[in-house]
Design a protein around this motif. Structure first.
Motif, PDB file in Angstrom:
ATOM      1  N   CYS A 269     -35.357   7.340  43.898  1.00  7.35           N
ATOM      2  CA  CYS A 269     -35.648   6.028  44.490  1.00  7.35           C
ATOM      3  C   CYS A 269     -35.310   4.892  43.528  1.00  7.35           C
ATOM      4  N   TYR A 270     -35.100   5.206  42.247  1.00  6.63           N
ATOM      5  CA  TYR A 270     -34.843   4.148  41.261  1.00  6.63           C
ATOM      6  C   TYR A 270     -33.387   3.684  41.361  1.00  6.63           C
ATOM      7  N   PRO A 271     -33.143   2.359  41.326  1.00  8.60           N
ATOM      8  CA  PRO A 271     -31.758   1.898  41.528  1.00  8.60           C
ATOM      9  C   PRO A 271     -30.864   2.201  40.334  1.00  8.60           C
ATOM     10  N   THR A 272     -29.542   2.313  40.616  1.00  9.84           N
ATOM     11  CA  THR A 272     -28.618   2.583  39.510  1.00  9.84           C
ATOM     12  C   THR A 272     -28.122   1.288  38.876  1.00  9.84           C
ATOM     13  N   ASP A 273     -28.296   0.173  39.585  1.00  9.69           N
ATOM     14  CA  ASP A 273     -27.870  -1.099  38.950  1.00  9.69           C
ATOM     15  C   ASP A 273     -29.096  -1.790  38.327  1.00  9.69           C
ATOM     16  N   PHE A 274     -29.459  -2.955  38.800  1.00  9.66           N
ATOM     17  CA  PHE A 274     -30.550  -3.669  38.144  1.00  9.66           C
ATOM     18  C   PHE A 274     -31.828  -3.631  38.955  1.00  9.66           C
ATOM     19  N   ALA A 275     -32.899  -3.244  38.272  1.00  8.66           N
ATOM     20  CA  ALA A 275     -34.196  -3.254  38.942  1.00  8.66           C
ATOM     21  C   ALA A 275     -34.622  -4.710  39.112  1.00  8.66           C
ATOM     22  N   ASP A 276     -35.003  -5.068  40.307  1.00 10.22           N
ATOM     23  CA  ASP A 276     -35.399  -6.448  40.563  1.00 10.22           C
ATOM     24  C   ASP A 276     -36.761  -6.447  41.248  1.00 10.22           C
ATOM     25  N   ALA A 277     -37.082  -7.554  41.923  1.00 11.70           N
ATOM     26  CA  ALA A 277     -38.392  -7.701  42.553  1.00 11.70           C
ATOM     27  C   ALA A 277     -38.688  -6.567  43.537  1.00 11.70           C
ATOM     28  N   ASP A 278     -37.646  -6.056  44.210  1.00  9.12           N
ATOM     29  CA  ASP A 278     -37.870  -4.984  45.187  1.00  9.12           C
ATOM     30  C   ASP A 278     -38.426  -3.726  44.531  1.00  9.12           C
ATOM     31  N   VAL A 279     -37.973  -3.445  43.304  1.00 10.52           N
ATOM     32  CA  VAL A 279     -38.464  -2.266  42.589  1.00 10.52           C
ATOM     33  C   VAL A 279     -39.933  -2.467  42.187  1.00 10.52           C
ATOM     34  N   LEU A 280     -40.245  -3.703  41.783  1.00 12.10           N
ATOM     35  CA  LEU A 280     -41.646  -4.017  41.442  1.00 12.10           C
ATOM     36  C   LEU A 280     -42.551  -3.766  42.642  1.00 12.10           C
ATOM     37  N   ILE A 281     -42.081  -4.201  43.814  1.00  9.73           N
ATOM     38  CA  ILE A 281     -42.867  -4.004  45.046  1.00  9.73           C
ATOM     39  C   ILE A 281     -43.036  -2.508  45.308  1.00  9.73           C
ATOM     40  N   MET A 282     -41.933  -1.768  45.161  1.00  8.10           N
ATOM     41  CA  MET A 282     -41.985  -0.320  45.389  1.00  8.10           C
ATOM     42  C   MET A 282     -42.995   0.345  44.443  1.00  8.10           C
ATOM     43  N   LEU A 283     -42.935  -0.023  43.164  1.00  7.86           N
ATOM     44  CA  LEU A 283     -43.824   0.593  42.176  1.00  7.86           C
ATOM     45  C   LEU A 283     -45.281   0.202  42.439  1.00  7.86           C
ATOM     46  N   HIS A 284     -45.471  -1.037  42.847  1.00  8.73           N
ATOM     47  CA  HIS A 284     -46.834  -1.497  43.162  1.00  8.73           C
ATOM     48  C   HIS A 284     -47.386  -0.729  44.365  1.00  8.73           C
ATOM     49  N   ARG A 285     -46.539  -0.567  45.376  1.00  9.65           N
ATOM     50  CA  ARG A 285     -46.994   0.142  46.589  1.00  9.65           C
ATOM     51  C   ARG A 285     -47.217   1.630  46.322  1.00  9.65           C
ATOM     52  N   ALA A 286     -46.548   2.155  45.284  1.00  7.97           N
ATOM     53  CA  ALA A 286     -46.763   3.565  44.929  1.00  7.97           C
ATOM     54  C   ALA A 286     -48.090   3.755  44.197  1.00  7.97           C
ATOM     55  N   GLY A 287     -48.713   2.652  43.799  1.00  3.43           N
ATOM     56  CA  GLY A 287     -50.024   2.751  43.139  1.00  3.43           C
ATOM     57  C   GLY A 287     -49.971   2.587  41.634  1.00  3.43           C
ATOM     58  N   LEU A 288     -48.837   2.112  41.114  1.00  3.62           N
ATOM     59  CA  LEU A 288     -48.739   1.894  39.670  1.00  3.62           C
ATOM     60  C   LEU A 288     -49.252   0.496  39.313  1.00  3.62           C
ATOM     61  N   ARG A 289     -49.973   0.421  38.204  1.00  2.24           N
ATOM     62  CA  ARG A 289     -50.544  -0.881  37.788  1.00  2.24           C
ATOM     63  C   ARG A 289     -49.537  -1.594  36.885  1.00  2.24           C
ATOM     64  N   ILE A 290     -49.153  -2.796  37.297  1.00  2.00           N
ATOM     65  CA  ILE A 290     -48.107  -3.532  36.570  1.00  2.00           C
ATOM     66  C   ILE A 290     -48.726  -4.788  35.955  1.00  2.00           C
ATOM     67  N   ARG A 291     -48.319  -5.091  34.721  1.00  2.00           N
ATOM     68  CA  ARG A 291     -48.796  -6.311  34.057  1.00  2.00           C
ATOM     69  C   ARG A 291     -47.643  -7.000  33.356  1.00  2.00           C
ATOM     70  N   GLU A 292     -47.795  -8.279  33.156  1.00  2.00           N
ATOM     71  CA  GLU A 292     -46.784  -9.005  32.379  1.00  2.00           C
ATOM     72  C   GLU A 292     -47.425  -9.496  31.093  1.00  2.00           C
ATOM     73  N   VAL A 293     -46.688  -9.456  29.998  1.00  2.20           N
ATOM     74  CA  VAL A 293     -47.149 -10.107  28.767  1.00  2.20           C
ATOM     75  C   VAL A 293     -46.035 -11.027  28.264  1.00  2.20           C
ATOM     76  N   ALA A 294     -46.457 -12.031  27.514  1.00  2.60           N
ATOM     77  CA  ALA A 294     -45.475 -13.009  27.020  1.00  2.60           C
ATOM     78  C   ALA A 294     -44.674 -12.410  25.863  1.00  2.60           C
ATOM     79  N   VAL A 295     -43.353 -12.562  25.916  1.00  5.76           N
ATOM     80  CA  VAL A 295     -42.500 -12.115  24.800  1.00  5.76           C
ATOM     81  C   VAL A 295     -41.493 -13.210  24.461  1.00  5.76           C
ATOM     82  N   ARG A 296     -40.981 -13.119  23.240  1.00  5.93           N
ATOM     83  CA  ARG A 296     -39.949 -14.073  22.841  1.00  5.93           C
ATOM     84  C   ARG A 296     -38.582 -13.456  23.156  1.00  5.93           C
ATOM     85  N   MET A 297     -37.721 -14.273  23.673  1.00 11.46           N
ATOM     86  CA  MET A 297     -36.352 -13.782  23.905  1.00 11.46           C
ATOM     87  C   MET A 297     -35.344 -14.749  23.293  1.00 11.46           C
ATOM     88  N   TYR A 298     -34.248 -14.169  22.835  1.00 10.38           N
ATOM     89  CA  TYR A 298     -33.178 -14.956  22.212  1.00 10.38           C
ATOM     90  C   TYR A 298     -31.931 -14.909  23.098  1.00 10.38           C
TER      91      TYR A 298
END
Lengths: 161, 246
Positions: free
Chosen positions: B170-199
């Motif tokens: 079920c995991y995409p071969t290109d880029f995981a986007d919002a749809d994958v987040l929805i799929m993982l959330h609906r599967a019962g996985l707990r998702i969190r965001e934390v702040a990171v620095r990016m360059y």
């Protein structure tokens, strides 16, 4: 031939449809016989050949379908069936290609992981067979110092031994 | 063998991959590092190997998602319990791996996503991407029930339960986007965001970096609408069905 709508399908058109469908059927069966086309991919083509053959021979059925779908001429009904068949075949092949893509991806990933294990094993074997200095040596003070022609040379620090 | 693995998908990243590996080694010295070389035509594999990473060589270029999934499958087979993923182009700061892993280690999340928008990085996405992120971020936030700011971030940490789920087809071969987040959330996985620095990326040629330039914004809009719609229509297997031992 004249229909109740006054539409004619000439014997030439009928003959062409007949020849085309029989040729298609023979071609598909020959490809399956020569194992150039797998049976699982041939059934849609065979079905189409049979449908066109039946409709060309059984003119009443063609007229009935023509009236049923509201087509103007029986020939356009045949064309419409041809196009419908092509659409169904394309969808069928798209599904097959999607399945194959997933299978190829899984195989490639498996190959990648197995390849990495193989390289690790080779590296390990190379390390074992490469020159290793055994600082402890054996009980006589002899130790493995070099590897030549896949063999090891034992050298004793005490030359008297 | 360590309990933790850091996977680095790389495609033509010879300039930056070694630097990223060194950064990861400093940040999490106990973790094993695996670079998934996704059919690079340059010296990515050699540079990564020299820097001390284990290499998984794809026979051909399969895409960012497939490279990540190879890492998940490898982690699964080798009994790792925790996994972090970081891009090879140098835009993610390896120092933040520990912050990503913290909620995973304490058991409060299954997937932690490093968001560049939770702290002021001075990062300004192109206009089309900003609009897309705003619209799909709002939609996704509504569906998953928490504020999603960076659904496309590749800087993530996962526990075994999560990467076991993502190793499936079920995991995409290109880029995981919002749809994958929805799929993982609906599967019962707990998702969190934390702040990171990016360059900014060290490698301007990286194809992974230019994921949005290959899609025109209109196509991206269409693709995301369709994917989110069909994701909501699907009946996804729950994570309990897939990973019953958890």
């Amino acid at each position: 031939m004249v229909t109740d709508q006054g539409i004619v399908m000439s014997p030439r058109q009928q003959a062409f449809a007949l020849v085309a469908s029989i040729t298609l059927l023979i071609l598909i069966i020959e490809l399956v016989r020569r194992r150039k086309l797998r049976e699982e991919y041939s059934w849609l083509w065979i079905l189409t050949g049979i449908v066109i053959l039946v409709l060309s021979v059984w003119y009443g059925a063609l007229l009935f379908i023509t009236r049923l779908i509201g087509a103007v001429t029986p020939v356009s009904t045949l064309f419409m069936f041809g196009i419908l068949f092509l659409v169904v075949t394309n969808i069928y092949y798209s599904i097959k290609i999607s399945t194959l893509t997933t299978q190829v991806k899984n195989l490639a990933q498996r190959l990648t992981i197995l390849d990495s294990y193989m390289r690790e094993i080779r590296k390990h074997q190379d390390t074992e067979s490469s020159p290793v200095e055994d600082p402890g040596g054996d009980e006589r003070g002899c130790r493995l110092v070099s590897s030549q022609d896949n063999g090891h040379t034992w050298k004793c620090e005490d030359q008297n031994l | 063998m360590s309990e933790m693995v850091v996977i680095i998908p790389a495609y033509n990243e010879e300039r930056s991959v070694a630097q990223v590996i060194i950064g990861v080694q400093k940040a999490v010295p106990t973790a094993d590092i695996v670079v998934i070389n996704d059919g690079s035509q340059d010296r990515t594999a050699e540079e990564a190997s020299r820097a001390g990473a284990r290499i998984l060589d794809h026979p051909y270029n399969m895409g960012y998602g497939a490279a990540l999934q190879t890492g998940y499958k490898f982690a699964l087979e080798n009994g790792y319990r925790y996994l972090a993923q970081i891009d090879a182009d140098g835009q993610h700061d390896p120092e933040y791996i520990n912050e990503l892993l913290a909620p995973i280690l304490e058991g409060s999340a299954d997937i932690v996503i490093g968001s560049r928008f939770l702290m002021d990085n001075g990062y300004r996405a192109p206009f089309a991407k900003r609009v897309g992120m705003l619209v799909f971020g709002a939609l996704t936030s509504r569906i998953v029930g928490y504020h999603v700011t960076d659904p496309t971030s590749g800087f993530q940490a996962l526990n075994r339960r999560a990467f076991c789920y993502c190793a499936r087809d079920c995991y995409p071969t290109d880029f995981a986007d919002a749809d994958v987040l929805i799929m993982l959330h609906r599967a019962g996985l707990r998702i969190r965001e934390v702040a990171v620095r990016m360059y900014p990326s060290l490698n301007r040629k990286s194809r992974y970096l230019n994921m949005y330039s290959i899609f025109t914004p209109a196509y991206y809009l269409f693709k995301m609408c369709l994917l989110m719609f069909v994701t909501l229509l699907r009946r996804e297997q729950s994570v309990q069905e897939v990973v019953p031992e958890w």
